[in-house]
Design a protein around this motif. Sequence first.
Motif, PDB file in Angstrom:
ATOM      1  N   GLU A   1      -8.447  -3.646  -7.683  1.00 24.81           N
ATOM      2  CA  GLU A   1      -6.896  -3.633  -7.490  1.00 24.81           C
ATOM      3  C   GLU A   1      -6.105  -4.144  -6.792  1.00 24.81           C
ATOM      4  OE1 GLU A   1      -6.759   0.281  -9.039  1.00 24.81           O
ATOM      5  OE2 GLU A   1      -7.259   0.001 -10.884  1.00 24.81           O
ATOM      6  N   LEU A   2      -6.326  -3.642  -5.454  1.00 26.30           N
ATOM      7  CA  LEU A   2      -5.847  -4.283  -4.210  1.00 26.30           C
ATOM      8  C   LEU A   2      -5.496  -5.746  -4.467  1.00 26.30           C
ATOM      9  CD1 LEU A   2      -7.669  -1.427  -1.584  1.00 26.30           C
ATOM     10  CD2 LEU A   2      -4.579  -1.777  -2.837  1.00 26.30           C
ATOM     11  N   ARG A   3      -6.755  -6.447  -4.498  1.00 30.08           N
ATOM     12  CA  ARG A   3      -6.658  -7.995  -4.480  1.00 30.08           C
ATOM     13  C   ARG A   3      -5.681  -8.091  -5.464  1.00 30.08           C
ATOM     14  NH1 ARG A   3     -10.935  -8.748  -4.203  1.00 30.08           N
ATOM     15  NH2 ARG A   3     -11.822  -9.516  -6.681  1.00 30.08           N
ATOM     16  N   GLN A   4      -5.397  -7.493  -6.643  1.00 32.96           N
ATOM     17  CA  GLN A   4      -4.107  -7.478  -7.720  1.00 32.96           C
ATOM     18  C   GLN A   4      -2.867  -7.509  -6.851  1.00 32.96           C
ATOM     19  OE1 GLN A   4      -6.172  -5.585 -11.478  1.00 32.96           O
ATOM     20  NE2 GLN A   4      -6.702  -7.106 -12.048  1.00 32.96           N
TER      21      GLN A   4
ATOM     22  N   ASP B   1      -1.378   4.890  -5.090  1.00 31.30           N
ATOM     23  CA  ASP B   1      -3.048   5.717  -5.312  1.00 31.30           C
ATOM     24  C   ASP B   1      -3.497   4.200  -5.779  1.00 31.30           C
ATOM     25  OD1 ASP B   1      -2.122   8.201  -6.464  1.00 31.30           O
ATOM     26  OD2 ASP B   1      -0.628   7.386  -7.253  1.00 31.30           O
ATOM     27  N   VAL B   2      -3.179   3.277  -5.714  1.00 26.44           N
ATOM     28  CA  VAL B   2      -4.344   1.331  -5.476  1.00 26.44           C
ATOM     29  C   VAL B   2      -5.277   2.360  -3.787  1.00 26.44           C
ATOM     30  CG1 VAL B   2      -4.541  -0.051  -6.381  1.00 26.44           C
ATOM     31  CG2 VAL B   2      -2.711   1.044  -6.621  1.00 26.44           C
TER      32      VAL B   2
ATOM     33  N   ASP C   1      -6.225 -12.066 -22.904  1.00 22.02           N
ATOM     34  CA  ASP C   1      -5.742 -13.313 -23.372  1.00 22.02           C
ATOM     35  C   ASP C   1      -3.980 -14.062 -22.407  1.00 22.02           C
ATOM     36  OD1 ASP C   1      -7.831 -13.934 -25.162  1.00 22.02           O
ATOM     37  OD2 ASP C   1      -6.138 -12.820 -26.587  1.00 22.02           O
ATOM     38  N   ARG C   2      -4.301 -13.116 -21.087  1.00 18.77           N
ATOM     39  CA  ARG C   2      -2.865 -13.073 -20.447  1.00 18.77           C
ATOM     40  C   ARG C   2      -3.239 -13.307 -18.840  1.00 18.77           C
ATOM     41  NH1 ARG C   2      -1.486  -7.633 -19.980  1.00 18.77           N
ATOM     42  NH2 ARG C   2      -1.487  -6.460 -21.851  1.00 18.77           N
ATOM     43  N   ARG C   3      -2.488 -14.022 -18.184  1.00 20.01           N
ATOM     44  CA  ARG C   3      -2.486 -13.681 -16.251  1.00 20.01           C
ATOM     45  C   ARG C   3      -2.532 -12.059 -15.679  1.00 20.01           C
ATOM     46  NH1 ARG C   3      -3.728 -18.307 -13.837  1.00 20.01           N
ATOM     47  NH2 ARG C   3      -2.969 -17.755 -12.323  1.00 20.01           N
ATOM     48  N   VAL C   4      -0.841 -12.174 -16.307  1.00 20.62           N
ATOM     49  CA  VAL C   4      -0.989 -10.874 -15.946  1.00 20.62           C
ATOM     50  C   VAL C   4      -1.498  -9.685 -16.374  1.00 20.62           C
ATOM     51  CG1 VAL C   4       0.995  -9.006 -15.366  1.00 20.62           C
ATOM     52  CG2 VAL C   4       1.186 -11.382 -14.864  1.00 20.62           C
ATOM     53  N   LYS C   5      -2.424  -8.813 -15.878  1.00 15.93           N
ATOM     54  CA  LYS C   5      -3.249  -7.775 -16.695  1.00 15.93           C
ATOM     55  C   LYS C   5      -2.089  -6.473 -16.657  1.00 15.93           C
ATOM     56  CE  LYS C   5      -6.379 -10.426 -16.785  1.00 15.93           C
ATOM     57  NZ  LYS C   5      -7.288 -11.409 -18.165  1.00 15.93           N
ATOM     58  N   ASP C   6      -2.878  -5.413 -17.380  1.00 15.56           N
ATOM     59  CA  ASP C   6      -2.221  -4.465 -17.313  1.00 15.56           C
ATOM     60  C   ASP C   6      -1.445  -3.599 -16.497  1.00 15.56           C
ATOM     61  OD1 ASP C   6      -2.415  -4.597 -20.055  1.00 15.56           O
ATOM     62  OD2 ASP C   6      -4.163  -3.307 -20.405  1.00 15.56           O
ATOM     63  N   ASN C   7      -2.544  -3.883 -15.533  1.00 16.40           N
ATOM     64  CA  ASN C   7      -2.429  -2.400 -14.192  1.00 16.40           C
ATOM     65  C   ASN C   7      -0.985  -3.181 -13.490  1.00 16.40           C
ATOM     66  OD1 ASN C   7      -4.140  -4.405 -13.474  1.00 16.40           O
ATOM     67  ND2 ASN C   7      -5.559  -3.338 -12.556  1.00 16.40           N
TER      68      ASN C   7
ATOM     69  N   ARG D   1       0.695  -0.911  -0.090  1.00 15.44           N
ATOM     70  CA  ARG D   1       0.053   0.591   0.036  1.00 15.44           C
ATOM     71  C   ARG D   1       1.098   1.332   0.067  1.00 15.44           C
ATOM     72  NH1 ARG D   1      -5.448  -0.245   1.505  1.00 15.44           N
ATOM     73  NH2 ARG D   1      -6.446  -2.809   2.425  1.00 15.44           N
ATOM     74  N   LYS D   2       1.523   0.729   0.683  1.00 16.19           N
ATOM     75  CA  LYS D   2       3.129   2.200   1.031  1.00 16.19           C
ATOM     76  C   LYS D   2       3.347   2.612  -0.744  1.00 16.19           C
ATOM     77  CE  LYS D   2       3.362   2.047   5.623  1.00 16.19           C
ATOM     78  NZ  LYS D   2       4.772   2.255   6.928  1.00 16.19           N
ATOM     79  N   GLU D   3       3.450   1.771  -1.287  1.00 16.53           N
ATOM     80  CA  GLU D   3       4.650   1.572  -2.702  1.00 16.53           C
ATOM     81  C   GLU D   3       3.362   2.162  -3.443  1.00 16.53           C
ATOM     82  OE1 GLU D   3       8.298   1.031  -4.635  1.00 16.53           O
ATOM     83  OE2 GLU D   3       7.384   1.070  -2.033  1.00 16.53           O
TER      84      GLU D   3
END
Length: 435
Positions: free
Chosen positions: A114-117, A108-109, A171-177, A103-105
Amino acid sequence: MTDMSPSERPKGWASEEFVNNLAKRQRSEKRFRRMGLGAIVIALALLATLLVSIIGRGYTAFIQTYITLDITFSEEIIDKKGTRDPVDLRAASYGNLVREALRKEFPDVTQRRELRQLFGLVSKDAARQLRIMVEKDPEIIGKTVPVTVLASDDVDMFNKGYIPRDVVQDDRRVKDNEIKWIDSLEAAGDISTQFNSRFFTGGDSREPEMAGIAGAMVGSLYTLLVTFIISFPIGVMSAIYLEEFAPRNKLTDLIEVNINNLAAVPSIVFGLLGLAIFLNVAHLPRSAPIVGGLTLALMTLPTIIIAARASIRAVPDSIRNAALGLGASRQQTAFHHVLPLSMPGILTGTIIGLSQALGETAPLLMIGMVAFIADIPGGAFDPATVLPVQIFLWADSPERAFVEKTSGAIMVLLAFLVFMNALAVLLRKKFERRW
């Protein structure tokens, strides 16, 4: 005859039919040599293709991705009472420390999804690592320390290039964010790759980044030890009896035929035999090295007996006659003279039989050694698995990260097999005697 001039040779030798037949045989021999050479080249090419494929997929299993985070060992989370009680320290929620650092890093999330990701960038093993650090040094409580923790399998696969970034997000497991966060960490120098020592020291796990082969290696060691203790003395004594003491009659002929036939029986049949005898009748613990070793001992016995008999038979009769002539009994002749001279060949056959047992999977599946075993076995009666079964389990897993784990485990297994076969060759070269 060979010194005759062409004019002095019989007319049949100089006939056109003889010359044509000779040229035809020579061409046939050349074709056969080319076919043999071609077969060797094809075999080597296929072997090289297999090895390159395995190494290309598996060498990355020996490195792992790590993330460095500034962890604040908050006393409010770890030890609210301030007593430094080991029980309280062990029960603290160290996962919250990792989440607070993330969270500190990335302040903005804020959205839950998004926090779960974001929290999924780090492996679940990070909490265990922080707990161990606090248990070793409770003085770290209240301090902020940079800690390098294990990244998740998706981050690891992305960092190694197995998950491309230039494809559609769905189509990929790692999303843009997640890619944005990874790039930010990498730009700050907080993502690194290190040697994956856990692969050799850890047990199996549902999480690919935490999975290791130590449990399977120890299980294989116990299984082979039981196999050797059972099969070697029985196989050698059987070979000595059949070659030195057994009368030549129909019974011994029947025994020899059955031994040769058992060497060609499919290994899964021995698994069914082990299931029927050692589990259903003897009620030995399922998925234990003692059962696997006994089952593989049955499978290895014919190989050891055949190799031992061939080695004993190769000892010249003059050795036996000389010992008997000096007053030695048949037993003394067999154990004091014949057995020591035949031991190099016996050991070679034993090592080859054990290397075959090391790579077997089917009989062990039948006796239940396919179970998920996370702990490293402490003895031959503890639940365990072996390397071939571990490879089978990982190959059936849907996660992409288990593909490299599977290939890495195959590389380790092949290294063991090559070592054992090389040891057999060295023993034969060093101690073999030619009569």
